[in-house]
Design a protein around this motif. Structure first.
Motif, mmCIF file in Angstrom:
data_model
loop_
_atom_site.group_PDB
_atom_site.id
_atom_site.type_symbol
_atom_site.label_atom_id
_atom_site.label_comp_id
_atom_site.label_asym_id
_atom_site.label_seq_id
_atom_site.Cartn_x
_atom_site.Cartn_y
_atom_site.Cartn_z
ATOM 1 N N ARG A 42 -6.522 13.296 -4.769
ATOM 2 C CA ARG A 42 -5.720 12.416 -3.914
ATOM 3 C C ARG A 42 -4.656 11.742 -4.779
ATOM 4 O O ARG A 42 -4.959 11.172 -5.834
ATOM 5 N N VAL A 43 -3.404 11.794 -4.357
ATOM 6 C CA VAL A 43 -2.313 11.152 -5.083
ATOM 7 C C VAL A 43 -1.563 10.245 -4.113
ATOM 8 O O VAL A 43 -1.767 10.305 -2.901
ATOM 9 N N PHE A 44 -0.671 9.409 -4.660
ATOM 10 C CA PHE A 44 0.082 8.491 -3.824
ATOM 11 C C PHE A 44 1.569 8.713 -4.036
ATOM 12 O O PHE A 44 2.032 8.931 -5.157
ATOM 13 N N CYS A 45 2.304 8.666 -2.942
ATOM 14 C CA CYS A 45 3.723 9.012 -2.981
ATOM 15 C C CYS A 45 4.440 8.370 -1.799
ATOM 16 O O CYS A 45 3.820 7.689 -0.978
ATOM 17 N N MET A 46 5.726 8.584 -1.693
ATOM 18 C CA MET A 46 6.549 8.077 -0.594
ATOM 19 C C MET A 46 6.249 6.581 -0.351
ATOM 20 O O MET A 46 5.639 5.916 -1.176
ATOM 21 N N THR A 47 6.684 6.051 0.774
ATOM 22 C CA THR A 47 6.334 4.692 1.206
ATOM 23 C C THR A 47 6.198 4.693 2.719
ATOM 24 O O THR A 47 6.720 5.562 3.410
ATOM 25 N N SER A 48 5.497 3.694 3.222
ATOM 26 C CA SER A 48 5.318 3.547 4.661
ATOM 27 C C SER A 48 5.567 2.090 5.037
ATOM 28 O O SER A 48 4.869 1.197 4.552
ATOM 29 N N LYS A 49 6.530 1.857 5.922
ATOM 30 C CA LYS A 49 6.803 0.506 6.381
ATOM 31 C C LYS A 49 5.591 -0.060 7.109
ATOM 32 O O LYS A 49 5.238 -1.225 6.949
ATOM 33 N N GLY A 50 4.928 0.795 7.917
ATOM 34 C CA GLY A 50 3.762 0.340 8.661
ATOM 35 C C GLY A 50 2.621 -0.101 7.769
ATOM 36 O O GLY A 50 1.851 -1.003 8.121
ATOM 37 N N TRP A 51 2.490 0.535 6.608
ATOM 38 C CA TRP A 51 1.452 0.160 5.653
ATOM 39 C C TRP A 51 1.989 -0.794 4.597
ATOM 40 O O TRP A 51 1.584 -0.752 3.436
ATOM 41 N N GLY A 52 2.910 -1.662 4.998
ATOM 42 C CA GLY A 52 3.380 -2.737 4.132
ATOM 43 C C GLY A 52 4.417 -2.334 3.108
ATOM 44 O O GLY A 52 4.702 -3.097 2.182
ATOM 45 N N GLY A 53 4.995 -1.144 3.254
ATOM 46 C CA GLY A 53 6.003 -0.688 2.310
ATOM 47 C C GLY A 53 5.449 -0.056 1.052
ATOM 48 O O GLY A 53 6.203 0.283 0.137
ATOM 49 N N GLY A 54 4.126 0.121 0.986
ATOM 50 C CA GLY A 54 3.509 0.731 -0.190
ATOM 51 C C GLY A 54 3.403 2.240 -0.074
ATOM 52 O O GLY A 54 3.735 2.837 0.956
ATOM 53 N N GLY A 55 2.933 2.846 -1.151
ATOM 54 C CA GLY A 55 2.744 4.287 -1.171
ATOM 55 C C GLY A 55 1.629 4.737 -0.240
ATOM 56 O O GLY A 55 0.746 3.957 0.125
ATOM 57 N N VAL A 56 1.688 6.006 0.141
ATOM 58 C CA VAL A 56 0.664 6.595 0.994
ATOM 59 C C VAL A 56 0.133 7.863 0.335
ATOM 60 O O VAL A 56 0.681 8.352 -0.656
ATOM 61 N N ALA A 57 -0.939 8.400 0.877
ATOM 62 C CA ALA A 57 -1.681 9.460 0.198
ATOM 63 C C ALA A 57 -1.130 10.860 0.477
ATOM 64 O O ALA A 57 -0.581 11.139 1.544
ATOM 65 N N SER A 58 -1.325 11.708 -0.497
ATOM 66 C CA SER A 58 -1.127 13.148 -0.378
ATOM 67 C C SER A 58 -2.184 13.783 -1.276
ATOM 68 O O SER A 58 -3.072 13.081 -1.799
ATOM 69 N N ILE A 59 -2.129 15.081 -1.466
ATOM 70 C CA ILE A 59 -3.022 15.731 -2.417
ATOM 71 C C ILE A 59 -2.207 16.670 -3.300
ATOM 72 O O ILE A 59 -1.096 17.083 -2.951
ATOM 73 N N ALA A 60 -2.765 17.002 -4.452
ATOM 74 C CA ALA A 60 -2.136 17.929 -5.385
ATOM 75 C C ALA A 60 -3.230 18.625 -6.184
ATOM 76 O O ALA A 60 -4.325 18.079 -6.376
ATOM 77 N N PRO A 61 -2.968 19.863 -6.650
ATOM 78 C CA PRO A 61 -3.985 20.593 -7.407
ATOM 79 C C PRO A 61 -4.327 19.900 -8.722
ATOM 80 O O PRO A 61 -3.457 19.380 -9.408
#
Length: 440
Positions: A42-61
């Motif tokens: 699990r990694v964190f990237c981008m941002t989400s205004k709904g989640w307070g402007g913080g990073g959100v999750a993705s995955i990577a090998p």
């Protein structure tokens, strides 16, 4: 990926717990199963205004890693509804090991759809997922935590077992671990994160994350701007004080819509309330069983002010045997020869039902009165039970050195006092049968 009945297996690893998914795809009976994908992190990237402007999750090998999550079987229409929340994500087909809904039996391999942030990697841009932009906000990490607790058999007493590593994906595709995050306990969370915890316990969940700000604005209109204030507003009241305002009463008086019974039940089930235990309620002492299941937040906390005295009703006064108890008293209600002091104890997070049990056991508000005090330099507020029964206070005041002996020279430290009197086994190696111990 698609099942025989045309449903689509979707693997979730972020905030999509079953309650959040049910609200998002508008299916109140949707079921999910524990699942994991090996070889990914699990990694964190981008941002989400709904989640307070913080990073959100993705995955990577990542070799040797495993991403824990869950699998939901969605209809094509439900999948379309979920897509509307996953802007900026593509889908990949991976193999997940999926467990049963009741946690019994062997895992089964299943092809699943997985949302991955950003475009697919290319020779010019080899990163598997979108790049790191900002730290994830606490409310988003709590949403992931709720998701993992639900599917991986952890209890509130074992929060440490679900620490989250904050990974990011570098431009060359390599991963870097930034830090670890451990759930601090509900009473230590931001109000935004507590709202996520509430939603995770609701039978009719709110749509996340949009509802977070709606609830924040509503609570602010009745003067609730942090978790401590929510705890105070939702703490059980004696029948004689009901008219002074429960949480919903305050909302109604402000002309706002009250919380549903479902929401109130969820609030009351949270370990929102901090209690400073200073006597027989402390770990391994006579009445600690009343705090079994509570969350230990601090094993050595002090009231911020030296506004108290502590006495004990010993029989005889000098023995402090196994069944003697201390009484904390406001200094102005004690006798002149007692030295004002801080009170030392242990802080526990408890839910409303446990707080009510403590109230009943200690005779709140008649014999003891549950009052809020500031604890340590953090200026954290916690409930403490102070002796207020007038007949007993009068006995303390008129009998210096008699039935009531001042707890000294330990100055509010009941354990040390008992140890000085020869009591045994007062400092156990573990507290609360494995409950988490941390500072605020």
């Amino acid at each position: 990926m698609s099942t025989e009945d045309g449903k689509i297996a979707v693997f979730g690893y972020g905030s999509n717990s079953s309650t959040q998914l049910r609200a998002r795809v508008q299916n109140p009976t949707l079921c999910t199963r524990p699942a994991r994908v090996e070889g990914y992190e699990r990694v964190f990237c981008m941002t989400s205004k709904g989640w307070g402007g913080g990073g959100v999750a993705s995955i990577a090998p990542l070799r040797g890693a495993t991403v824990l999550g869950s699998v939901a079987l969605l209809t094509p229409r439900e999948k379309e509804k979920l897509d509307a929340y996953e802007i900026g994500y593509r889908t990949e087909t991976l193999t997940a090991l999926v467990g049963s809904s009741n946690g019994e039996g062997d895992e089964q391999a299943m092809q699943v759809l997985v949302y991955v942030a950003g475009p697919a990697p290319t020779a010019a841009s080899p990163a598997y997922t979108a790049p790191w932009v900002a730290e994830p906000k606490e409310q988003y990490l709590v949403a992931i935590h709720v998701h993992l607790r639900e599917h991986w058999g952890r209890t509130r007493e074992k929060l440490d077992e679900l620490e989250l590593k904050i990974w990011r994906c570098l431009p060359d595709g390599e991963l870097e671990c930034m830090r670890e995050w451990i759930h601090p306990g509900v009473s230590s969370l931001s109000l935004e994160a507590v709202i996520v915890e509430i939603n995770g316990r609701k039978d009719e969940p709110w749509v996340m994350p949009s509802t977070i700000q709606e609830v924040i604005v509503m609570l602010a209109q009745i003067g609730i701007c942090d978790t401590g204030q929510l705890s105070e507003a939702s703490a059980p009241l004696p029948v004689s004080q009901w008219k002074q305002g429960t949480l919903n009463t305050r909302l109604e008086e402000a002309g706002l819509e009250p919380f549903s019974n479902d929401s109130i039940d969820a609030v009351q089930g949270l370990q929102l309330h901090r209690v400073l235990a200073y006597g027989s309620l402390m770990s391994e002492l006579e009445n600690f069983h009343l705090l079994q299941g509570a969350e230990c937040l601090d094993i050595m906390a002090f009231t911020r002010d030296t506004a108290f005295t502590m006495v004990t009703s010993d029989e005889p006064a000098s023995s402090a045997g196994e069944y003697s108890y201390p009484f904390a008293i406001r200094a102005e209600h004690s006798r002149p020869d007692c030295t004002p002091t801080k009170i030392m104890g242990e802080v526990y997070g408890v839910d409303s039902a446990m707080l009510e049990d403590l109230d009943e056991f200690l005779g709140h508000p008649g014999r003891y009165c549950r009052q809020l005090v500031e604890v340590d330099e953090h200026m954290t507020r916690a409930w403490i039970y102070l002796l207020v029964a007038q007949d007993e206070l009068e006995d303390v005041r008129v009998n210096p050195g008699g039935h009531f002996e001042e707890v000294k020279p330990t100055r509010g430290d009941w354990r040390r006092y008992k140890e000085m009197k020869g009591a045994k086994a007062l400092y156990p190696e573990t507290f609360g049968g494995g409950t988490r111990i941390s500072k605020f």
